[in-house]
Design a protein around this motif. Structure first.
Motif, mmCIF file in Angstrom:
data_model
loop_
_atom_site.group_PDB
_atom_site.id
_atom_site.type_symbol
_atom_site.label_atom_id
_atom_site.label_comp_id
_atom_site.label_asym_id
_atom_site.label_seq_id
_atom_site.Cartn_x
_atom_site.Cartn_y
_atom_site.Cartn_z
ATOM 1 N N ALA A 102 0.847 -1.204 0.000
ATOM 2 C CA ALA A 102 0.000 0.000 0.000
ATOM 3 C C ALA A 102 0.875 1.244 0.000
ATOM 4 O O ALA A 102 0.605 2.201 -0.738
ATOM 5 C CB ALA A 102 -0.926 0.003 1.215
ATOM 6 N N SER A 115 1.028 3.775 -3.105
ATOM 7 C CA SER A 115 0.670 5.168 -2.857
ATOM 8 C C SER A 115 1.779 6.116 -3.298
ATOM 9 O O SER A 115 1.523 7.125 -3.961
ATOM 10 C CB SER A 115 0.378 5.355 -1.363
ATOM 11 O OG SER A 115 0.169 6.694 -1.068
ATOM 12 N N TYR A 157 -4.649 1.159 -2.986
ATOM 13 C CA TYR A 157 -5.669 0.132 -3.242
ATOM 14 C C TYR A 157 -5.114 -0.950 -4.180
ATOM 15 O O TYR A 157 -5.214 -2.145 -3.895
ATOM 16 C CB TYR A 157 -6.916 0.791 -3.838
ATOM 17 C CG TYR A 157 -8.015 -0.173 -4.198
ATOM 18 C CD1 TYR A 157 -8.783 -0.769 -3.208
ATOM 19 C CD2 TYR A 157 -8.272 -0.506 -5.526
ATOM 20 C CE1 TYR A 157 -9.792 -1.661 -3.530
ATOM 21 C CE2 TYR A 157 -9.269 -1.383 -5.863
ATOM 22 C CZ TYR A 157 -10.029 -1.963 -4.862
ATOM 23 O OH TYR A 157 -11.018 -2.855 -5.181
ATOM 24 N N GLU A 179 -2.480 -3.094 -2.489
ATOM 25 C CA GLU A 179 -3.053 -4.103 -1.589
ATOM 26 C C GLU A 179 -3.686 -5.259 -2.369
ATOM 27 O O GLU A 179 -3.606 -6.408 -1.949
ATOM 28 C CB GLU A 179 -4.086 -3.463 -0.656
ATOM 29 C CG GLU A 179 -3.467 -2.576 0.398
ATOM 30 C CD GLU A 179 -2.549 -3.330 1.337
ATOM 31 O OE1 GLU A 179 -3.026 -3.920 2.319
ATOM 32 O OE2 GLU A 179 -1.338 -3.341 1.076
ATOM 33 N N ASN A 224 -10.964 -7.061 -1.283
ATOM 34 C CA ASN A 224 -11.399 -5.726 -1.701
ATOM 35 C C ASN A 224 -11.642 -4.829 -0.483
ATOM 36 O O ASN A 224 -11.240 -3.664 -0.465
ATOM 37 C CB ASN A 224 -12.661 -5.848 -2.561
ATOM 38 C CG ASN A 224 -13.031 -4.550 -3.220
ATOM 39 O OD1 ASN A 224 -12.176 -3.836 -3.725
ATOM 40 N ND2 ASN A 224 -14.316 -4.232 -3.214
ATOM 41 N N ALA A 266 -8.298 -3.875 1.097
ATOM 42 C CA ALA A 266 -7.587 -2.927 0.237
ATOM 43 C C ALA A 266 -8.198 -1.530 0.362
ATOM 44 O O ALA A 266 -7.469 -0.536 0.423
ATOM 45 C CB ALA A 266 -7.628 -3.408 -1.213
ATOM 46 N N LEU A 267 -9.518 -1.446 0.408
ATOM 47 C CA LEU A 267 -10.184 -0.146 0.562
ATOM 48 C C LEU A 267 -9.857 0.484 1.913
ATOM 49 O O LEU A 267 -9.625 1.692 2.007
ATOM 50 C CB LEU A 267 -11.695 -0.287 0.390
ATOM 51 C CG LEU A 267 -12.190 -0.391 -1.035
ATOM 52 C CD1 LEU A 267 -13.683 -0.713 -1.059
ATOM 53 C CD2 LEU A 267 -11.918 0.894 -1.799
ATOM 54 N N SER A 301 -7.175 0.012 3.758
ATOM 55 C CA SER A 301 -5.786 0.456 3.723
ATOM 56 C C SER A 301 -5.642 1.730 2.896
ATOM 57 O O SER A 301 -4.918 2.660 3.273
ATOM 58 C CB SER A 301 -4.908 -0.645 3.152
ATOM 59 O OG SER A 301 -3.598 -0.192 3.004
ATOM 60 N N ALA A 302 -6.315 1.769 1.751
ATOM 61 C CA ALA A 302 -6.262 2.956 0.891
ATOM 62 C C ALA A 302 -6.856 4.155 1.606
ATOM 63 O O ALA A 302 -6.354 5.276 1.476
ATOM 64 C CB ALA A 302 -6.994 2.691 -0.422
#
Length: 178
Positions: free
Chosen positions: A89, A93, A121, A124, A131, A134-135, A137-138
């Protein structure tokens, strides 16, 4: 020193403050350190000599700029990890942020916000996270980036006000001697 030169030097310093505001929003522009150059201009030109509480406040600003500069790099990855993110991540980023700075997108300046979010996202997802993970973490990465930006804007505002106070002091002294 002539009033014209004084005003020119003060405007040069004010330009540094404006660049600092721009750099607080757009990565790649060293905003906060440039703000400190404004004080160096007025000090080394002999327009103002820092002493007493003014010197103390300037030292505090220097320490805050150093702290914020370090924190600005660490905050997005710290927040991503706090929200359950991995190193992917952070890498995603950072890569997306660099790409958004150098590549023009239809989103314009909003790409700097959306890019790191999507990069985290995608990073991840690459790390085989779900999903939802990942969201999450984002979102942490986005909150870290926005927190750093708000912190830089607040600190730049305080530095800008301090600079303006000193400018008015210099201008008052300059024009009272005419």
């Amino acid at each position: 020193m002539t009033p014209f030169i004084v005003i020119l030097l003060l405007l040069l310093g004010l330009g540094c403050i404006v660049i600092a505001f721009i750099g607080s929003i757009f990565p790649g522009i060293p905003g906060l350190p440039v703000a400190l150059i404004a004080f160096a201009i007025i000090h080394f030109s002999g327009l103002y000599h820092f002493h007493g509480w003014v010197l103390f406040l300037l030292i505090i600003f220097v320490l805050l700029v150093l702290s914020m500069s370090i924190l600005d790099y660490l905050l997005p990855s710290m927040m991503a990890k706090w929200f359950g993110g991995s190193k992917y991540a952070s890498w995603g980023s950072n890569i997306a942020l660099i790409l958004c700075v150098f590549i023009s997108t239809p989103l314009g300046p909003f790409a700097i916000i959306v890019g790191p979010f999507l990069g985290a996202y995608i990073g991840e997802l690459y790390a085989k996270k779900t999903n939802k993970e990942a969201l999450k973490s984002a979102l942490g990465t986005l909150l870290g980036f926005l927190s750093g930006t708000v912190g830089k804007l607040i600190l730049t505002s305080f530095i800008g006000v301090f600079y303006l106070v000193i400018c008015f002091s210099i201008l008052g002294r300059t024009f009272s001697n005419l």
